[in-house]
Design a protein around this motif. Structure first.
Motif, PDB file in Angstrom:
ATOM      1  N   SER A  36       0.835  -1.197   0.000  1.00  0.00           N
ATOM      2  CA  SER A  36       0.000   0.000   0.000  1.00  0.00           C
ATOM      3  C   SER A  36       0.873   1.251   0.000  1.00  0.00           C
ATOM      4  O   SER A  36       1.936   1.276   0.622  1.00  0.00           O
ATOM      5  CB  SER A  36      -0.917   0.008   1.220  1.00  0.00           C
ATOM      6  N   TYR A  37       0.410   2.290  -0.699  1.00  0.00           N
ATOM      7  CA  TYR A  37       1.111   3.567  -0.760  1.00  0.00           C
ATOM      8  C   TYR A  37       0.125   4.686  -0.423  1.00  0.00           C
ATOM      9  O   TYR A  37      -1.071   4.593  -0.737  1.00  0.00           O
ATOM     10  CB  TYR A  37       1.719   3.794  -2.140  1.00  0.00           C
ATOM     11  N   THR A  38       0.638   5.718   0.202  1.00  0.00           N
ATOM     12  CA  THR A  38      -0.179   6.852   0.619  1.00  0.00           C
ATOM     13  C   THR A  38       0.179   8.071  -0.218  1.00  0.00           C
ATOM     14  O   THR A  38       1.343   8.487  -0.244  1.00  0.00           O
ATOM     15  CB  THR A  38       0.057   7.168   2.101  1.00  0.00           C
ATOM     16  N   LEU A  39      -0.790   8.624  -0.889  1.00  0.00           N
ATOM     17  CA  LEU A  39      -0.596   9.821  -1.706  1.00  0.00           C
ATOM     18  C   LEU A  39      -1.238  11.002  -0.992  1.00  0.00           C
ATOM     19  O   LEU A  39      -2.398  10.946  -0.588  1.00  0.00           O
ATOM     20  CB  LEU A  39      -1.245   9.648  -3.085  1.00  0.00           C
ATOM     21  N   THR A  40      -0.460  12.082  -0.837  1.00  0.00           N
ATOM     22  CA  THR A  40      -0.994  13.256  -0.149  1.00  0.00           C
ATOM     23  C   THR A  40      -0.566  14.532  -0.881  1.00  0.00           C
ATOM     24  O   THR A  40       0.434  14.550  -1.602  1.00  0.00           O
ATOM     25  CB  THR A  40      -0.482  13.347   1.302  1.00  0.00           C
ATOM     26  N   LEU A  41      -1.329  15.571  -0.667  1.00  0.00           N
ATOM     27  CA  LEU A  41      -0.971  16.904  -1.136  1.00  0.00           C
ATOM     28  C   LEU A  41      -0.953  17.819   0.082  1.00  0.00           C
ATOM     29  O   LEU A  41      -1.821  17.712   0.953  1.00  0.00           O
ATOM     30  CB  LEU A  41      -1.982  17.417  -2.167  1.00  0.00           C
ATOM     31  N   PRO A  42       0.035  18.716   0.197  1.00  0.00           N
ATOM     32  CA  PRO A  42       0.099  19.599   1.367  1.00  0.00           C
ATOM     33  C   PRO A  42      -1.174  20.428   1.533  1.00  0.00           C
ATOM     34  O   PRO A  42      -1.876  20.736   0.562  1.00  0.00           O
ATOM     35  CB  PRO A  42       1.295  20.505   1.065  1.00  0.00           C
ATOM     36  N   ALA A  43      -1.437  20.794   2.783  1.00  0.00           N
ATOM     37  CA  ALA A  43      -2.559  21.689   3.086  1.00  0.00           C
ATOM     38  C   ALA A  43      -2.111  23.138   3.132  1.00  0.00           C
ATOM     39  O   ALA A  43      -2.939  24.048   3.075  1.00  0.00           O
ATOM     40  CB  ALA A  43      -3.195  21.298   4.415  1.00  0.00           C
ATOM     41  N   TRP A  44      -0.787  23.384   3.265  1.00  0.00           N
ATOM     42  CA  TRP A  44      -0.233  24.735   3.279  1.00  0.00           C
ATOM     43  C   TRP A  44       1.182  24.667   2.744  1.00  0.00           C
ATOM     44  O   TRP A  44       1.717  23.580   2.509  1.00  0.00           O
ATOM     45  CB  TRP A  44      -0.270  25.344   4.677  1.00  0.00           C
ATOM     46  N   LEU A  45       1.794  25.821   2.530  1.00  0.00           N
ATOM     47  CA  LEU A  45       3.174  25.835   2.067  1.00  0.00           C
ATOM     48  C   LEU A  45       3.992  26.770   2.938  1.00  0.00           C
ATOM     49  O   LEU A  45       3.480  27.780   3.440  1.00  0.00           O
ATOM     50  CB  LEU A  45       3.280  26.230   0.599  1.00  0.00           C
ATOM     51  N   PRO A  46       5.266  26.443   3.167  1.00  0.00           N
ATOM     52  CA  PRO A  46       6.116  27.257   4.035  1.00  0.00           C
ATOM     53  C   PRO A  46       6.148  28.716   3.595  1.00  0.00           C
ATOM     54  O   PRO A  46       6.218  29.032   2.406  1.00  0.00           O
ATOM     55  CB  PRO A  46       7.492  26.595   3.881  1.00  0.00           C
ATOM     56  N   GLY A  47       6.093  29.602   4.581  1.00  0.00           N
ATOM     57  CA  GLY A  47       6.129  31.033   4.317  1.00  0.00           C
ATOM     58  C   GLY A  47       4.766  31.674   4.233  1.00  0.00           C
ATOM     59  O   GLY A  47       4.651  32.896   4.253  1.00  0.00           O
ATOM     60  N   SER A  48       3.720  30.852   4.136  1.00  0.00           N
ATOM     61  CA  SER A  48       2.358  31.371   4.042  1.00  0.00           C
ATOM     62  C   SER A  48       1.498  30.568   5.004  1.00  0.00           C
ATOM     63  O   SER A  48       1.069  29.456   4.687  1.00  0.00           O
ATOM     64  CB  SER A  48       1.833  31.259   2.610  1.00  0.00           C
ATOM     65  N   TYR A  49       1.266  31.143   6.192  1.00  0.00           N
ATOM     66  CA  TYR A  49       0.775  30.365   7.319  1.00  0.00           C
ATOM     67  C   TYR A  49      -0.749  30.375   7.402  1.00  0.00           C
ATOM     68  O   TYR A  49      -1.349  31.000   8.280  1.00  0.00           O
ATOM     69  CB  TYR A  49       1.440  30.871   8.600  1.00  0.00           C
TER      70      TYR A  49
END
Length: 604
Positions: A36-49
């Motif tokens: 099994s593999y887990t695919l995710t996309l970030p919920a935020w990006l560094p520098g923009s909180y």
């Protein structure tokens, strides 16, 4: 793990129209059958909180194995999918809707394309530390034949600078830290300390790029000299130019900027005629470049490593944004781009911005940092009255630190020294900082324990009075009235200056209220944010007429005001009072003492 970005319909295989604003992404990786593999996309990006939930822009997604057989994708939350491999290869195909021409997400049309990896590239959690290869493929549409690529990603063998082709990253974090611009853009290069710097503009402009390169190179040299080394092999300034715009986002070897189309230097004017808008843009370049050290590498312990699935709370943003904000304008003075009087006017305006409201009396700078996720990045109509900016007040704390270290060390050290110490002990080593680290290093440089007053500035809801610290360096801190409505411009004149305590912006019909200061005449009149003021004293108001009306009134005049709230016409009475002494100004009173602040202390 490989990732491909292209503009093709995964079903019909015909080129997509870029004006549909869709990137197609193909994620391919070697797999172990039945794992099994887990695919995710970030919920935020560094520098923009702020939580941005980038996964909402994925419009279609499917997965197949090496035989092109469908593999089931199970979505477990808003940004996560589980997949079970059926053979030695997995390909995940998906489309990303790209219609945000900010510095944070992604954009695509017939004129240009842009994406941050955090909003575009799915992570395979089990393979996140493995090297990545990114293939950026061009559209086959003939009108895009002149498009190029700008990115801080490492170019693979055979891929030349600005070319479509193969790019590499050490791991997933590296991949998403290098945004990509594509299009028929303008570019200029310059070299500082052996490092090639790129200036890229993604749309039409009229600026003098050679003058810009000359000015920005001075700022880059200043920052590299301050820290003692450049922690990157090349650097990219990628700028989105719009009719109106302002903003920036830092990355380890690049920054994405947003500016107005006419903010760049006018080629018909000399370098001594730099406009205020251009100086502001240079300050933005300086700010984001300084971040390559301060927050991209020297960073809070809470960010080591980043957890991009949810909020990562820290009380230290005052240091990473505030100190950076202090240096962004100070470096303009140090490099000769502005003179010292111009510099004092800039920091006076920043101090006025903090002092005019009561937010800093209700929220400490560390609380402002901690609550950035909800209170700073999602400001409500009450923001000016209830929160303090960790950028603006953080810069005031940085000024206090610089003057304090210089004074107590008898001119041996400065804030520059503190930043070098942080770089050596935390930036190079990738060890996260705590508030105590700043306090301890500052006390060491001062030769005495300053933790008590330092902590008061960080944790209390009190104003910072720099009268004594500035006087030690030949500067007089003055409190002035506001010269005009809707402006931070101050005046030393003591005569009557009308004040209503509201800010506004012009509308086709009337003035939209954008801020109402607590206990001000506007607040007492019942005006609120988003009200549209249309008349004062039964006279139609514009930005010009409202100023003229109040300037013709004696102090404490009561005037009828008419305004729309939503679609309902309301009226009230507003009292025009004399301006409070809420504006801050700095005046040089000792030319000899002030030089001790201006000095760059060698090897400090």
């Amino acid at each position: 793990m490989s990732t491909f970005v292209r503009q093709y319909d995964p079903i019909s295989n015909f080129p997509l129209n870029p004006n549909s604003h869709l990137f197609e992404v193909l994620l391919s990786f070697k797999s172990t059958p039945s794992q099994s593999y887990t695919l995710t996309l970030p919920a935020w990006l560094p520098g923009s909180y702020m939580i941005r939930d980038f996964a909402k822009n994925i419009t279609e997604i499917c997965a197949v194995n090496s035989k092109d057989e469908v593999i089931e994708l199970t979505k477990t939350d808003k940004q996560t999918w589980l997949i079970e491999a059926s053979d030695e290869q997995v390909q995940v195909r998906y489309q990303v809707f790209a219609f945000d021409l900010s510095v944070r997400t992604a954009y695509l049309d017939s004129q240009r394309g842009f994406f941050n990896g955090s909003s575009t590239f799915l992570q395979v959690e089990e393979l996140s530390e493995q090297p990545c290869q990114l293939s950026i493929l061009p559209s086959t549409l003939s009108e895009h034949s002149q498009w190029r690529v700008a990115t801080g990603l490492t170019r693979a063998n055979g891929t030349e600078k600005y070319q479509f082709g193969q790019y590499t990253a050490d791991n997933y974090q590296h991949l998403i830290d290098c945004p990509v611009a594509i299009g028929e853009f303008d570019s200029t290069e310059f070299t500082v300390e052996g490092v090639v710097h790129h200036l890229v503009f993604t749309s039409k402009h009229y600026g003098d790029t050679q003058q810009l390169a000359e000015d920005v190179s001075k700022l880059c040299q200043h920052h590299i000299s301050l820290f003692g080394e450049a922690p990157f092999k090349e650097y990219w300034f990628i700028t989105h130019l719009l009719a109106n715009g302002f903003g920036g986002l830092e990355h380890k070897n690049s920054t994405i900027l947003q500016a107005g189309r006419f903010d760049l230097p006018n080629p018909q004017q000399s370098s001594s005629q730099r406009s205020e808008d251009y100086r502001t843009f240079l300050s933005l370049c300086s700010h984001e470049y300084f971040h390559a050290w301060n927050v991209c590498r020297i960073k809070p312990k809470e960010f080591v490593p980043y957890n991009l699935k949810q909020e990562s709370y820290t009380k230290q943003l005052w240091a990473f944004e505030g100190i950076t904000s202090y240096y962004d304008d100070f470096s303009l003075f140090r490099t000769g781009i502005i003179n010292f009087d111009e510099y004092l006017a800039i920091i006076a305006k920043n101090s006025t911005r903090v002092n005019r409201g009561v937010g800093e009396l209700k929220q400490s700078i560390t609380a402002s940092s901690f609550d950035a996720w909800t209170k700073f990045y999602q400001q409500g109509p009450d923001a000016v009255n209830n929160i303090v900016s960790y950028y603006a007040k953080g810069a005031i704390i940085a000024l206090w630190l610089d003057l304090t270290i210089r004074s107590k060390s008898n001119g041996q050290y400065s804030l520059d020294t503190l930043m070098r110490e942080l770089w050596i002990h935390f930036g190079r080593t990738n060890i996260g900082t705590s508030e105590e680290d700043f306090i301890n290093i500052a006390s060491m440089l001062c030769g005495e324990d300053i933790s008590s007053i330092f902590k008061q500035h960080l944790y209390s809801n009190k104003r910072i009075d720099l009268t004594v610290e500035l006087a030690n360096y030949g500067i007089e801190l003055q409190q002035h009235k506001f010269k005009k409505l809707n402006s931070l411009e101050t005046t030393s004149e003591t005569n009557f200056h009308a004040y209503i305590g509201a800010n506004y912006k012009a509308q086709p019909f009337g003035l939209m209220i954008t801020q109402v200061l607590e206990k001000s005449p506007a607040a007492k009149a019942g005006l609120a944010v988003n009200d549209v003021l249309i008349a004062l004293d039964e006279v139609k108001v514009t930005e010009q007429s409202i100023q003229a009306i109040v300037e013709h009134q004696p102090e404490n005049s009561e005037l009828t005001c008419h305004f729309f709230r939503d679609d309902q016409l309301l009226s009230s009475t507003i009292t025009v009072i004399d301006s409070p002494l809420a504006g801050i100004a700095f005046k040089v009173v000792d030319d000899i003492l002030v030089k001790h602040w201006q000095d760059i202390i060698p090897n400090g």
